[in-house]
Design a protein around this motif. Structure first.
Motif, short mmCIF file in Angstrom:
data_model
loop_
_atom_site.label_atom_id
_atom_site.label_comp_id
_atom_site.label_asym_id
_atom_site.label_seq_id
_atom_site.Cartn_x
_atom_site.Cartn_y
_atom_site.Cartn_z
N VAL A 7 0.84 -1.20 0.00
CA VAL A 7 0.00 0.00 0.00
C VAL A 7 0.87 1.24 0.00
O VAL A 7 2.06 1.20 0.32
N ASP A 8 0.24 2.35 -0.37
CA ASP A 8 0.93 3.64 -0.39
C ASP A 8 -0.13 4.72 -0.23
O ASP A 8 -1.33 4.44 -0.26
N HIS A 9 0.33 5.96 -0.06
CA HIS A 9 -0.59 7.08 0.00
C HIS A 9 -0.80 7.62 -1.41
O HIS A 9 0.16 7.81 -2.15
N ILE A 19 -1.18 -0.49 -4.08
CA ILE A 19 -0.34 -0.05 -5.20
C ILE A 19 -0.78 -0.75 -6.48
O ILE A 19 -1.01 -1.95 -6.52
N ASN A 20 -0.89 0.07 -7.55
CA ASN A 20 -1.29 -0.44 -8.86
C ASN A 20 -0.45 0.27 -9.93
O ASN A 20 0.39 1.12 -9.62
N LEU A 21 -0.68 -0.06 -11.18
CA LEU A 21 0.10 0.52 -12.27
C LEU A 21 -0.10 2.03 -12.42
O LEU A 21 0.80 2.74 -12.85
N ALA A 26 -8.56 4.41 -6.48
CA ALA A 26 -9.66 4.21 -7.43
C ALA A 26 -10.42 5.52 -7.69
O ALA A 26 -10.78 5.83 -8.83
N ASN A 27 -10.65 6.32 -6.63
CA ASN A 27 -11.39 7.57 -6.81
C ASN A 27 -10.61 8.56 -7.68
O ASN A 27 -11.17 9.20 -8.57
N CYS A 28 -9.32 8.71 -7.42
CA CYS A 28 -8.51 9.66 -8.20
C CYS A 28 -8.34 9.16 -9.64
O CYS A 28 -8.31 9.96 -10.58
N ALA A 29 -8.24 7.85 -9.83
CA ALA A 29 -8.12 7.30 -11.18
C ALA A 29 -9.40 7.58 -11.96
O ALA A 29 -9.34 7.96 -13.14
N ALA A 30 -10.56 7.42 -11.31
CA ALA A 30 -11.83 7.71 -11.98
C ALA A 30 -11.95 9.20 -12.30
O ALA A 30 -12.41 9.57 -13.40
#
Length: 134
Positions: A7-9, A19-21, A26-30
């Motif tokens: 995990v990360d901030h 952590i993902n690519l 998820a909210n910021c990616a959307a």
């Protein structure tokens, strides 16, 4: 066998996320996807928008749009007035990190420094050979 949860901030909102690519929660990616769709819609309606005009229309900072251009998330080849900014002089650029003028100037300065170093080494060798002949 233990499986560790990495995990990360989130750099966008500060929340903890797995952590993902995309390096976003998820909210910021959307939100980023929605902003990208809005920018593409604006650019389709007027492909000659500048970076500043696009930023104003989508209520985003021009720096963020420039960062997306630099990362390749926003392609400039279809939009003639979209541009990043030179890291040194802030002139508009379409690729890389430096404009042609700054790049040429730095290359010239480096070549000059190498030439000065070469001349200094040559002078030292010549002085040493003169001292050894005495």
């Amino acid at each position: 066998m233990t499986s560790e949860l990495r995990v990360d901030h989130c750099p966008g909102c500060g929340r903890i996320y797995q952590i993902n690519l995309r390096q976003l929660c998820a909210n910021c990616a959307a939100a980023e996807d929605a902003l990208m769709a809005l920018m593409e819609k604006e650019l389709r309606s007027n492909r000659k928008l500048t970076t500043e005009e696009l930023a104003e229309r989508v209520s985003e900072r021009p720096e963020k749009i420039r960062a997306w251009i630099r990362k390749g998330k926003l392609k400039v080849y279809d939009y003639p007035n979209l541009a990043d900014a030179c890291d040194l002089c802030q002139a508009p650029i379409r690729k890389g990190k430096l404009c042609q003028n700054c790049s040429t100037r730095i290359r010239g300065e480096v070549q000059h420094a190498y030439e000065q170093d070469r001349l200094m080494q040559e002078r030292k060798r010549r002085d040493n050979s003169y001292l050894n002949k005495r």
